[in-house]
Design an enzyme around this catalytic site. Structure first.
Site, PDB file in Angstrom:
ATOM      1  N   GLY A  10     -52.399  35.767 -23.080  1.00  0.00           N
ATOM      2  CA  GLY A  10     -51.555  36.705 -23.802  1.00  0.00           C
ATOM      3  C   GLY A  10     -52.018  36.801 -25.242  1.00  0.00           C
ATOM      4  O   GLY A  10     -51.226  37.069 -26.148  1.00  0.00           O
ATOM      5  N   MET A  15     -46.638  37.357 -29.342  1.00  0.00           N
ATOM      6  CA  MET A  15     -46.571  35.903 -29.491  1.00  0.00           C
ATOM      7  C   MET A  15     -47.950  35.275 -29.473  1.00  0.00           C
ATOM      8  O   MET A  15     -48.250  34.378 -30.265  1.00  0.00           O
ATOM      9  CB  MET A  15     -45.711  35.287 -28.380  1.00  0.00           C
ATOM     10  CG  MET A  15     -44.296  34.957 -28.780  1.00  0.00           C
ATOM     11  SD  MET A  15     -44.141  34.019 -30.329  1.00  0.00           S
ATOM     12  CE  MET A  15     -45.197  32.616 -30.013  1.00  0.00           C
ATOM     13  N   GLY A 100     -44.458  29.644 -22.399  1.00  0.00           N
ATOM     14  CA  GLY A 100     -43.230  30.155 -23.001  1.00  0.00           C
ATOM     15  C   GLY A 100     -42.777  31.488 -22.457  1.00  0.00           C
ATOM     16  O   GLY A 100     -41.907  32.135 -23.042  1.00  0.00           O
ATOM     17  N   SER A 125     -40.716  26.128 -21.682  1.00  0.00           N
ATOM     18  CA  SER A 125     -39.513  26.341 -22.492  1.00  0.00           C
ATOM     19  C   SER A 125     -39.313  27.831 -22.716  1.00  0.00           C
ATOM     20  O   SER A 125     -40.277  28.556 -22.980  1.00  0.00           O
ATOM     21  CB  SER A 125     -39.644  25.636 -23.847  1.00  0.00           C
ATOM     22  OG  SER A 125     -38.499  25.897 -24.650  1.00  0.00           O
ATOM     23  N   ASN A 127     -37.778  28.956 -25.235  1.00  0.00           N
ATOM     24  CA  ASN A 127     -37.740  29.144 -26.687  1.00  0.00           C
ATOM     25  C   ASN A 127     -38.278  27.884 -27.355  1.00  0.00           C
ATOM     26  O   ASN A 127     -37.768  26.791 -27.126  1.00  0.00           O
ATOM     27  CB  ASN A 127     -36.301  29.416 -27.151  1.00  0.00           C
ATOM     28  CG  ASN A 127     -36.240  29.945 -28.567  1.00  0.00           C
ATOM     29  OD1 ASN A 127     -36.864  29.405 -29.467  1.00  0.00           O
ATOM     30  ND2 ASN A 127     -35.466  31.004 -28.784  1.00  0.00           N
ATOM     31  N   TYR A 128     -39.309  28.046 -28.191  1.00  0.00           N
ATOM     32  CA  TYR A 128     -39.941  26.888 -28.828  1.00  0.00           C
ATOM     33  C   TYR A 128     -39.461  26.650 -30.257  1.00  0.00           C
ATOM     34  O   TYR A 128     -39.923  25.721 -30.913  1.00  0.00           O
ATOM     35  CB  TYR A 128     -41.465  27.049 -28.810  1.00  0.00           C
ATOM     36  CG  TYR A 128     -42.049  26.717 -27.448  1.00  0.00           C
ATOM     37  CD1 TYR A 128     -42.375  25.420 -27.099  1.00  0.00           C
ATOM     38  CD2 TYR A 128     -42.226  27.704 -26.490  1.00  0.00           C
ATOM     39  CE1 TYR A 128     -42.883  25.102 -25.851  1.00  0.00           C
ATOM     40  CE2 TYR A 128     -42.724  27.407 -25.240  1.00  0.00           C
ATOM     41  CZ  TYR A 128     -43.059  26.102 -24.926  1.00  0.00           C
ATOM     42  OH  TYR A 128     -43.541  25.791 -23.683  1.00  0.00           O
ATOM     43  N   HIS A 157     -32.788  41.062 -29.730  1.00  0.00           N
ATOM     44  CA  HIS A 157     -34.243  41.000 -29.792  1.00  0.00           C
ATOM     45  C   HIS A 157     -34.826  42.394 -30.030  1.00  0.00           C
ATOM     46  O   HIS A 157     -34.127  43.405 -29.903  1.00  0.00           O
ATOM     47  CB  HIS A 157     -34.822  40.418 -28.504  1.00  0.00           C
ATOM     48  CG  HIS A 157     -34.686  38.931 -28.398  1.00  0.00           C
ATOM     49  ND1 HIS A 157     -33.554  38.329 -27.890  1.00  0.00           N
ATOM     50  CD2 HIS A 157     -35.528  37.932 -28.748  1.00  0.00           C
ATOM     51  CE1 HIS A 157     -33.707  37.011 -27.925  1.00  0.00           C
ATOM     52  NE2 HIS A 157     -34.891  36.746 -28.434  1.00  0.00           N
ATOM     53  N   LYS A 161     -38.709  44.003 -25.929  1.00  0.00           N
ATOM     54  CA  LYS A 161     -38.525  42.861 -25.030  1.00  0.00           C
ATOM     55  C   LYS A 161     -38.065  43.353 -23.665  1.00  0.00           C
ATOM     56  O   LYS A 161     -37.089  44.095 -23.551  1.00  0.00           O
ATOM     57  CB  LYS A 161     -37.515  41.872 -25.618  1.00  0.00           C
ATOM     58  CG  LYS A 161     -37.354  40.606 -24.773  1.00  0.00           C
ATOM     59  CD  LYS A 161     -36.530  39.553 -25.504  1.00  0.00           C
ATOM     60  CE  LYS A 161     -36.273  38.320 -24.637  1.00  0.00           C
ATOM     61  NZ  LYS A 161     -37.523  37.638 -24.225  1.00  0.00           N
ATOM     62  N   GLY A 167     -34.296  34.531 -21.986  1.00  0.00           N
ATOM     63  CA  GLY A 167     -34.339  33.229 -21.329  1.00  0.00           C
ATOM     64  C   GLY A 167     -33.520  32.191 -22.063  1.00  0.00           C
ATOM     65  O   GLY A 167     -32.888  31.322 -21.450  1.00  0.00           O
ATOM     66  N   THR A 168     -33.509  32.285 -23.391  1.00  0.00           N
ATOM     67  CA  THR A 168     -32.723  31.344 -24.190  1.00  0.00           C
ATOM     68  C   THR A 168     -31.228  31.541 -23.955  1.00  0.00           C
ATOM     69  O   THR A 168     -30.476  30.579 -23.794  1.00  0.00           O
ATOM     70  CB  THR A 168     -33.042  31.523 -25.682  1.00  0.00           C
ATOM     71  OG1 THR A 168     -34.441  31.319 -25.880  1.00  0.00           O
ATOM     72  CG2 THR A 168     -32.262  30.532 -26.530  1.00  0.00           C
TER      73      THR A 168
END
Length: 266
Positions: A10, A15, A100, A125, A127-128, A157, A161, A167-168
């Site tokens: 990606g 990101m 992520g 995760s 969200n990092y 967001h 997106k 996801g968070t």
């Protein structure tokens, strides 16, 4: 400064490109880059794509073995479909993983977990951001509120997106539901739609270029608490992902770990 070698999947996305720039600034070595086959920058170097001053060629997923050959850790922020295809390949090559991507179906996540968990150490995760993961830990305390307190989650967001809720927000909902005994979720209201007992609210907003806002609203009969995490920049996710890279680099036991493990919260 770190000499850990990374392959980033990606690489041309929001990101991925942010992570590459942050990694270079922190002394990580970028030795591989992957983008979708139809991405206009595939086949170019990171320098030609305007991402960073490196001559690393951006390869399509069919060249994953070549792209990861010199990497210590494979870092991926792509799509669920790409992860289902790519992560089993990376795991079979014995490369540690930090992932992520969000928006998986249960079946997609099952495929990935089965392909990865017994082969390599990996951190997954949604969200990092360090602050978000501390917030997730705090939410486990919400069971102390007496009956009569309602919980709602609002997330905001950028308009590009794809998945909603984030996801968070889903993870927040899982933790709150476990703590409070919620059995259903409302994703929005229209017309005559009173809140039902046992119902959690999760609301998603898509607007502009917002990197990410997550708010938990706790309301009782006579008071309200609002807990909000705001990301100023995608660099906060890159920062946390690189903490995860440094942590997973030291792990030898195969398995899927979380940011709780990375931050020593378990």
């Amino acid at each position: 400064m770190s000499n850990i070698r990374l392959c980033v999947a990606g690489a041309t996305g929001r990101m991925g490109s942010t992570l590459i720039r942050e990694a270079v600034a922190r002394g990580f070595r970028i030795v591989g880059a992957i983008a979708a086959r139809d991405d206009p920058n595939t086949g170019r170097t990171l320098r030609e794509a305007g991402i960073c001053d490196l001559n690393v060629i951006i390869m399509d997923p069919s060249r994953i073995p070549e792209a990861v050959s010199n990497a210590d850790v494979y870092v991926s922020f792509t799509t669920p479909e790409a992860e289902v295809a790519n992560l089993p390949v990376v795991a079979n090559l014995g490369k540690r993983i930090v992932m992520g991507t969000t928006g998986f179906t249960d079946e997609q996540m099952k495929i990935i977990r089965e392909a990865v968990s017994s082969r390599v150490p990996a951190v997954f995760s949604p969200n990092y951001a360090i602050g978000v993961n501390i917030l997730l830990r705090l939410l486990r305390m919400m069971k102390v509120f007496p009956a009569g307190y309602d919980f709602s989650i609002v997330e905001i967001h950028h308009s590009g997106k794809r998945d909603a809720p984030s996801g968070t927000a889903k993870r927040m909902g899982e933790i709150i539901s476990e703590a409070r005994g919620y059995t259903s979720i409302s994703y929005g209201r229209e017309g005559l739609s009173a809140r039902k007992p046992g119902e959690l609210e999760i609301l998603a907003v898509r607007a502009g270029g917002v990197p990410g806002v997550h708010e938990v609203i706790i309301a009782g009969p006579y008071e309200m608490i609002r807990i909000e995490h705001t990301s100023f920049s995608r660099s906060v996710f890159a920062q946390g992902a690189l903490y995860a890279v440094e942590w997973i680099y030291k792990q030898d036991k195969p398995g899927i770990y979380s940011m709780d493990d990375v931050l020593g919260l378990v």
